[in-house]
Design a protein around this motif. Structure first.
Motif: not given
Length: 305
Positions: A26-27, A228-229, A274-275, A288
């Motif tokens: 995530v990033g 990203e989240r 976001e996931q 998601r």
């Protein structure tokens, strides 16, 4: 430490026929979802406020058995800003409730190359036994860092001083086991507890936020990095909750509030895209949320090899 999925000779768990860990980014934040196993529980607990015929129809549509099925039990390891964070700790030892296929977290951390001494922080979504029990396994505390920080909502610790099970619908034996496990956990780890009220940043981009509902101090953990989240929803979301978000789960101490929390969270996740990862969604539970009329739709992520 590297949160990878590489096989390493000599490590435990290599003969398992099903995957038990899944890594993603995530990033700049490393994430590893780990299966603690499964919990065989009655299907009636999925929706004890629903018409039995409606619940049976949903189970049939999902190709699930009518009386009992295996609930997944997932935990997460996160690495951010030099900290290694364990989110929930699995069941630990079977508390005489016929749950022999869970409690695998310690062995599976070792199989992933994660030493317990490398864990700097633990975040507890709540203090049910399938979220704290792994820390009570014999020999685990001695392998943890003496300066380990365990982050939990203050309302959660307060609740377990005198827990109320009057709104739940659990099988016999579970309330007593939950009480005993929470009491033992606080006794063993009180000096490590770092309580927060509503929201707390555990590490860069890793924020625990109290939601209540499932338990008074239940929280979710939000990850954000590089645009990203991902949200780890703990027990705010169950598989049936997408189609029927207002059905009550038997472990919810305030089922009406839990339903409100679930609907708000699913709406938010559908809006942001976001996931989502959750404790009791099928492993690795990454996906998601989409909106489908008055309900929601679970969109599982395609596995990345």
């Amino acid at each position: 430490m590297s949160l990878d999925t590489t096989t390493h000779p000599g490590r435990p768990g290599l003969d398992e026929l099903v995957p038990s860990r899944y890594a993603l980014q995530v990033g700049e934040i490393e994430v590893l979802v780990i299966s603690d196993g499964v919990l065989p529980l009655p299907t009636a607990m999925l929706a004890h406020n629903a018409d039995p015929a409606a619940r049976a129809a949903w189970l049939n549509d999902m190709f699930l058995p009518p009386d009992a099925f295996d609930w997944a039990l997932n935990a997460v390891v996160v690495r951010s800003g030099g900290q290694t964070i364990l989110i929930d700790a699995g069941l630990g030892l079977d508390p005489d409730l016929a749950l022999p296929r869970a409690g695998q977290l310690v062995q599976r951390l070792a199989a992933a190359g994660i030493d317990l001494s490398s864990v700097t922080d633990v975040v507890l979504t709540h203090m049910h036994m399938d979220h704290v029990g792994g820390l009570l396994v014999d020999g685990v505390k001695e392998r943890l860092r003496p300066d380990l920080r365990i982050h939990v909502a203050a309302a959660e610790v307060k609740f377990w001083e005198s827990p109320d099970f009057s709104r739940t619908s659990m099988p016999a034996g579970f309330p007593d086991a939950l009480r005993a496990t929470a009491k033992q956990f606080v006794k063993e780890y009180r000096s490590h507890l770092r309580t927060f009220e509503e929201e707390h940043e555990v590490a860069p981009g890793v924020v625990a936020r109290r939601t209540g509902g499932h338990t008074p101090g239940h929280c979710v953990v939000r990850l954000a990095s590089g645009g990203e989240r991902l949200t780890f929803a703990g027990d705010a979301v169950f598989a049936v909750g997408f189609d029927q978000p207002d059905w009550y789960n038997g472990f919810e101490h305030d089922p009406e509030e839990a339903a409100r929390v679930r609907i708000r969270l699913l709406r938010e996740l559908a809006a942001t895209g976001e996931q989502l990862v959750a404790t009791h969604l099928p492993f690795p539970s990454i996906g998601r949320v989409a909106v489908a009329g008055d309900a929601f739709r679970w969109v599982p992520a395609l596995w990345d090899y």
